[in-house]
Design a protein around this motif. Sequence first.
Motif: not given
Length: 454
Positions: A314-341
């Motif tokens: 989830a941290q890797a996805l967050a790092h990419a998301l902080s620089k992304n300019t196109t993504l409008m929808s992100l669904n991470l339901r039913l994973n195990r990212i916890g508070d860290e992610g």
Amino acid sequence: MSRRQSSQRTGSMRPVNAADARKMRSIIAEDPEWSLELVPLLTTLCLQYIIKHFEGKPILDELAANYKAYVLQRLPTSLPLTVTANLISDESFWKRCCEGRWAVCDISTYDNSWKRMFFERYLENIIEFFIPDSTDTKTVLDVVPLCRNYVKRLKVSQLLPPIKEVPRFDEDDRSDCASDTGSEGPTIDHFDFRILLDKLPNLEELSVVYGVKGCGMNFEWNLFEFTFRDCESLAKALNSCKTLQVFRIHRSKVDDEKCCMLVSQLLDHPSLHELDFSHNHIGDRGARAIGKLLNRSQLKSLVVCNNQIRGPGAQALAHALSKNTTLMSLNLRLNRIGDEGGQALAQALVKNNTLVNLHLGGNNMTEPTAVALSQALVENCTLKNLNLSNNRLGVDGGKVLEEGMSHNSSLVECDIRLTDVGQDSEYCIIQALRTNQSQASRKNQTQYDLSAKV
């Protein structure tokens, strides 16, 4: 000449009355509409001849509009596609073809085109019942020239493996070979999409499931095996299809290695807008590969629900998301990212200004994530839908979310069911959402009025 012969001869000259016609009709039982009083028009006889011999000598475009309609209404739907595919565009004919094959036909999902529905479902059926090493690839390749201009979407709900042959051994060899055959499982491969995708110039959407429907008592795990060879061929096929906009692969046991291979062939894809890896086995390594894809594509929607992504992924996805300019929808339901992610994603929301929908339901997040999200809501002004359901945010987490919502004007939907937030906090959050909804509605109405004036 006898009286009987004379009457027969003179009778042939008399007009036949209605009673006589009814008697004669009972004799000619194969045509109940036949009558001596009705003689078909020569035009009708010609059209009937055209219909009868249409397969050998199709005549359609040369006919007048009313004659063409007459022929199309009566052509049998069993005619070979080599005759009808590129000749007949009449929707009523393809409607009869569809309704003759399938009980449920909803053309609203096919741009209201019966012809498109027919060819998409026809090709899907060929792929779903294709058996490697048994079915000749010619059955697919022969259809491609007929359907290539009409297929925009393929939803393949099953892919069959090869037929497993039981090895035969002599009595003397059985003891020596038993251990070998038990340790080496059969190589399971499926339909090779490389022979098809680059030949469909209008294909925009592909959904695939590597598994078997309705196997019943014949269930075996290898019926649901997505092999490395399958993955390699699918990845190359995706790379060759430059028009593809949506790709979904569900319930196919896609792990990190296979995810990386698929993503490597999708980097810098010119048209891919939606990617769905739902219900697979993707972990942190696969999530890092997807994060790399986010900033080397034009993705607008990413779905990776029900996988095995944890905090680092989830941290890797967050790092990419902080620089992304196109993504409008992100669904991470039913994973195990916890508070860290969860905290990493919240921090990414502070920098991101394009994401509209975020689903984090069922991810073992607690109060620290609620705190981080509260701070993000104060600064983020683009997120409209947030799902935090089935996370243990607690009473204190609800209070900090309430504080963040009091400074937010963009969020209009926030699902906090099964989060253990207090009733007071839940009420205040709902009231803040209603206020934002009213403001959004007034803003949309104003924009509509301005556009109407222009």
